[in-house]
Design a protein around this motif. Structure first.
Motif, PDB file in Angstrom:
ATOM      1  N   UNK A   1       0.825  -1.209   0.000  1.00 58.84           N
ATOM      2  CA  UNK A   1       0.000   0.000   0.000  1.00 58.84           C
ATOM      3  C   UNK A   1       0.859   1.258   0.000  1.00 58.84           C
ATOM      4  N   UNK A   2       0.197   2.394  -0.094  1.00 52.55           N
ATOM      5  CA  UNK A   2       0.904   3.662  -0.031  1.00 52.55           C
ATOM      6  C   UNK A   2       1.213   4.220  -1.409  1.00 52.55           C
ATOM      7  N   UNK A   3       1.450   5.508  -1.441  1.00 47.35           N
ATOM      8  CA  UNK A   3       1.711   6.181  -2.718  1.00 47.35           C
ATOM      9  C   UNK A   3       3.172   6.143  -3.116  1.00 47.35           C
ATOM     10  N   UNK A   4       4.044   5.634  -2.230  1.00 41.59           N
ATOM     11  CA  UNK A   4       5.474   5.538  -2.549  1.00 41.59           C
ATOM     12  C   UNK A   4       6.150   4.592  -1.563  1.00 41.59           C
ATOM     13  N   UNK A   5       7.190   3.921  -2.029  1.00 43.55           N
ATOM     14  CA  UNK A   5       8.022   3.077  -1.164  1.00 43.55           C
ATOM     15  C   UNK A   5       9.377   3.771  -1.054  1.00 43.55           C
ATOM     16  N   UNK A   6       9.884   3.967   0.178  1.00 40.56           N
ATOM     17  CA  UNK A   6      11.173   4.652   0.336  1.00 40.56           C
ATOM     18  C   UNK A   6      12.274   4.010  -0.493  1.00 40.56           C
ATOM     19  N   UNK A   7      13.109   4.838  -1.097  1.00 33.95           N
ATOM     20  CA  UNK A   7      14.187   4.339  -1.955  1.00 33.95           C
ATOM     21  C   UNK A   7      15.116   3.403  -1.194  1.00 33.95           C
ATOM     22  N   UNK A   8      15.394   3.720   0.081  1.00 34.59           N
ATOM     23  CA  UNK A   8      16.291   2.880   0.884  1.00 34.59           C
ATOM     24  C   UNK A   8      15.699   1.488   1.080  1.00 34.59           C
TER      25      UNK A   8
ATOM     26  N   UNK B   1       3.995 -12.242  -7.868  1.00 35.42           N
ATOM     27  CA  UNK B   1       2.966 -11.287  -8.270  1.00 35.42           C
ATOM     28  C   UNK B   1       2.893 -10.170  -7.229  1.00 35.42           C
ATOM     29  N   UNK B   2       2.917  -8.937  -7.697  1.00 38.46           N
ATOM     30  CA  UNK B   2       2.965  -7.785  -6.795  1.00 38.46           C
ATOM     31  C   UNK B   2       1.826  -6.827  -7.119  1.00 38.46           C
ATOM     32  N   UNK B   3       1.135  -6.370  -6.086  1.00 34.69           N
ATOM     33  CA  UNK B   3       0.090  -5.362  -6.221  1.00 34.69           C
ATOM     34  C   UNK B   3       0.541  -4.080  -5.518  1.00 34.69           C
ATOM     35  N   UNK B   4       0.589  -2.983  -6.252  1.00 34.72           N
ATOM     36  CA  UNK B   4       0.861  -1.665  -5.676  1.00 34.72           C
ATOM     37  C   UNK B   4      -0.422  -0.843  -5.696  1.00 34.72           C
ATOM     38  N   UNK B   5      -0.475   0.162  -4.835  1.00 39.05           N
ATOM     39  CA  UNK B   5      -1.601   1.086  -4.889  1.00 39.05           C
ATOM     40  C   UNK B   5      -1.474   1.951  -6.138  1.00 39.05           C
ATOM     41  N   UNK B   6      -2.601   2.303  -6.724  1.00 38.37           N
ATOM     42  CA  UNK B   6      -2.604   3.055  -7.991  1.00 38.37           C
ATOM     43  C   UNK B   6      -1.827   4.360  -7.923  1.00 38.37           C
ATOM     44  N   UNK B   7      -1.767   4.957  -6.749  1.00 37.87           N
ATOM     45  CA  UNK B   7      -1.126   6.267  -6.641  1.00 37.87           C
ATOM     46  C   UNK B   7       0.387   6.219  -6.796  1.00 37.87           C
ATOM     47  N   UNK B   8       0.994   5.024  -6.861  1.00 37.82           N
ATOM     48  CA  UNK B   8       2.451   4.980  -7.061  1.00 37.82           C
ATOM     49  C   UNK B   8       2.817   5.473  -8.457  1.00 37.82           C
TER      50      UNK B   8
ATOM     51  N   UNK C   1       2.509   8.243  -9.398  1.00 34.88           N
ATOM     52  CA  UNK C   1       3.055   9.575  -9.192  1.00 34.88           C
ATOM     53  C   UNK C   1       4.451   9.556  -8.596  1.00 34.88           C
ATOM     54  N   UNK C   2       4.966   8.365  -8.285  1.00 36.96           N
ATOM     55  CA  UNK C   2       6.294   8.266  -7.674  1.00 36.96           C
ATOM     56  C   UNK C   2       7.255   7.559  -8.626  1.00 36.96           C
ATOM     57  N   UNK C   3       8.152   8.293  -9.248  1.00 39.57           N
ATOM     58  CA  UNK C   3       9.069   7.698 -10.242  1.00 39.57           C
ATOM     59  C   UNK C   3       9.940   6.574  -9.675  1.00 39.57           C
ATOM     60  N   UNK C   4      10.363   6.702  -8.410  1.00 32.71           N
ATOM     61  CA  UNK C   4      11.246   5.691  -7.821  1.00 32.71           C
ATOM     62  C   UNK C   4      10.548   4.340  -7.673  1.00 32.71           C
ATOM     63  N   UNK C   5       9.329   4.370  -7.145  1.00 35.86           N
ATOM     64  CA  UNK C   5       8.583   3.120  -6.964  1.00 35.86           C
ATOM     65  C   UNK C   5       8.212   2.509  -8.313  1.00 35.86           C
TER      66      UNK C   5
ATOM     67  N   UNK D   1      -7.394   4.195   2.977  1.00 33.60           N
ATOM     68  CA  UNK D   1      -7.046   4.008   1.569  1.00 33.60           C
ATOM     69  C   UNK D   1      -5.630   3.500   1.370  1.00 33.60           C
ATOM     70  N   UNK D   2      -4.818   3.572   2.423  1.00 29.36           N
ATOM     71  CA  UNK D   2      -3.443   3.122   2.298  1.00 29.36           C
ATOM     72  C   UNK D   2      -2.551   4.116   1.583  1.00 29.36           C
ATOM     73  N   UNK D   3      -2.922   5.389   1.648  1.00 31.57           N
ATOM     74  CA  UNK D   3      -2.103   6.430   1.031  1.00 31.57           C
ATOM     75  C   UNK D   3      -1.793   7.488   2.079  1.00 31.57           C
ATOM     76  N   UNK D   4      -0.982   8.464   1.723  1.00 32.99           N
ATOM     77  CA  UNK D   4      -0.600   9.488   2.694  1.00 32.99           C
ATOM     78  C   UNK D   4      -1.686  10.555   2.826  1.00 32.99           C
ATOM     79  N   UNK D   5      -1.682  11.228   3.988  1.00 31.81           N
ATOM     80  CA  UNK D   5      -2.636  12.318   4.197  1.00 31.81           C
ATOM     81  C   UNK D   5      -2.375  13.441   3.193  1.00 31.81           C
TER      82      UNK D   5
END
Length: 314
Positions: free
Chosen positions: A132-139, A158-165, A167-171, A278-282
């Motif tokens: 979940x979440x809109x981004x996964x930390x690069x570290x 098989x991997x599921x990410x939240x749709x909002x990723x 917006x995050x180029x790193x993830x 929603x599993x995203x940031x405020x």
């Protein structure tokens, strides 16, 4: 014979002497058996504990032996009780071990990381994960790279990410790299909780959904694994493969995340509470809401809710 029923040699000798002469005293037993008085008295106490000696009705303070037949029955019953207790203890130990195996709490990030490394290194069939979440930390992504690469070479992933990723180029870049290694990667607004399932036998979920640092719960209960796998498959079926355009929005131009957020805020949830659901940031919630208010021509959340309801967006 009595030895096989748990009596040591001195206890056998004392009991036999008292069967032959119930009136024999401590001093005489000491002399006959060549033992110290303290040992004789300890042995008498042991025979009383085993119910082979009982208080005499004729001599106050004296002891009287039960018959040999009755004594053997008592010893057999005692051994049977001890064996039954032992069996119960073993059964309880096995049950406890099974419970520990089926549900194990892992406290702290280090313990969770260690367990994940072991699970992924031992994976033999398939690994399912929801992030979940809109981004996964690069570290975090960098630390997982070697293990993920090894895992994808051996088993289906098989991997599921939240749709909002999106917006995050790193993830997104990491997701593409995983796809190049052989993983299947999809995006969905329904990915609101972290989940890992290995070989359809073991699942790892957070102890507290929104506090990863607390630790995780590692479960191996077949019924629960089946339910979690069914949840993953349901979301997977509706998810969009990485690199494909998002599913068509509603006639009003709302994405699934937009519509879900409007419903949550209409129910009175704060930005922070809606973000957790929603599993995203405020911050992402506020950005989406600002865009929705602009589209609705509203100057307040309340006005936006009224207008969204009027347009049938809720």
């Amino acid at each position: 014979m009595l030895g096989s029923l748990g009596l040591d040699p001195l206890a056998q000798a004392v009991y036999s002497a008292m069967l032959a002469d119930p009136a024999v005293g401590v001093r005489e037993l000491k002399e006959r058996l060549g033992q110290e008085e303290a040992r004789i008295r300890d042995t008498l106490d042991r025979l009383v504990e085993l119910a082979l000696l009982r208080p005499s009705r004729e001599q106050p303070g004296g002891l009287y032996p039960v018959s040999l037949v009755a004594g053997m029955q008592l010893l057999v019953q005692r051994q049977e009780a001890e064996l039954a207790a032992g069996r119960d203890a073993v059964a309880a130990g096995r049950a406890a071990a099974a419970d520990r195996q089926r549900a194990e709490q892992l406290f702290g990030l280090d313990a969770v990381q260690s367990e994940l490394e072991q699970l992924l290194a031992g994976a033999a069939v398939e690994v399912l994960s929801m992030v979940p979440g809109s981004a996964v930390p690069a570290a975090t992504l960098k630390a997982a790279e070697s293990l993920d690469q090894d895992m994808t070479r051996r088993v289906r992933s098989r991997i599921l990410y939240h749709s909002t990723v999106r917006q995050d180029p790193t993830t997104i870049a990491y997701g593409r790299w995983m796809a190049e290694q052989g993983s299947e990667v999809r995006l969905s607004p329904s990915v609101t909780r972290r989940l890992l399932i290995v070989d359809g036998k073991t699942a790892v979920v957070p102890i507290k959904p929104n506090e990863a640092s607390v630790g995780a719960l590692c479960v191996r209960e077949p019924g629960l694994i089946d339910q979690l796998t069914a949840l993953f498959e349901l979301i997977w079926t509706e998810a969009v493969p990485l690199g494909m355009p998002a599913k068509a929005e509603s006639p009003a131009g709302l994405s699934p995340t937009d519509r879900h957020l409007l419903r949550l805020l209409a129910d009175g949830l704060t930005d922070e509470a809606a973000a957790k659901r929603l599993g995203i940031s405020a911050r992402t919630v506020r950005r989406i809401m600002a865009d929705l208010m602009d589209r609705l021509g509203a100057e307040s959340r309340f006005e936006a809710g009224v207008e969204a309801a009027r347009r049938g967006w809720l």
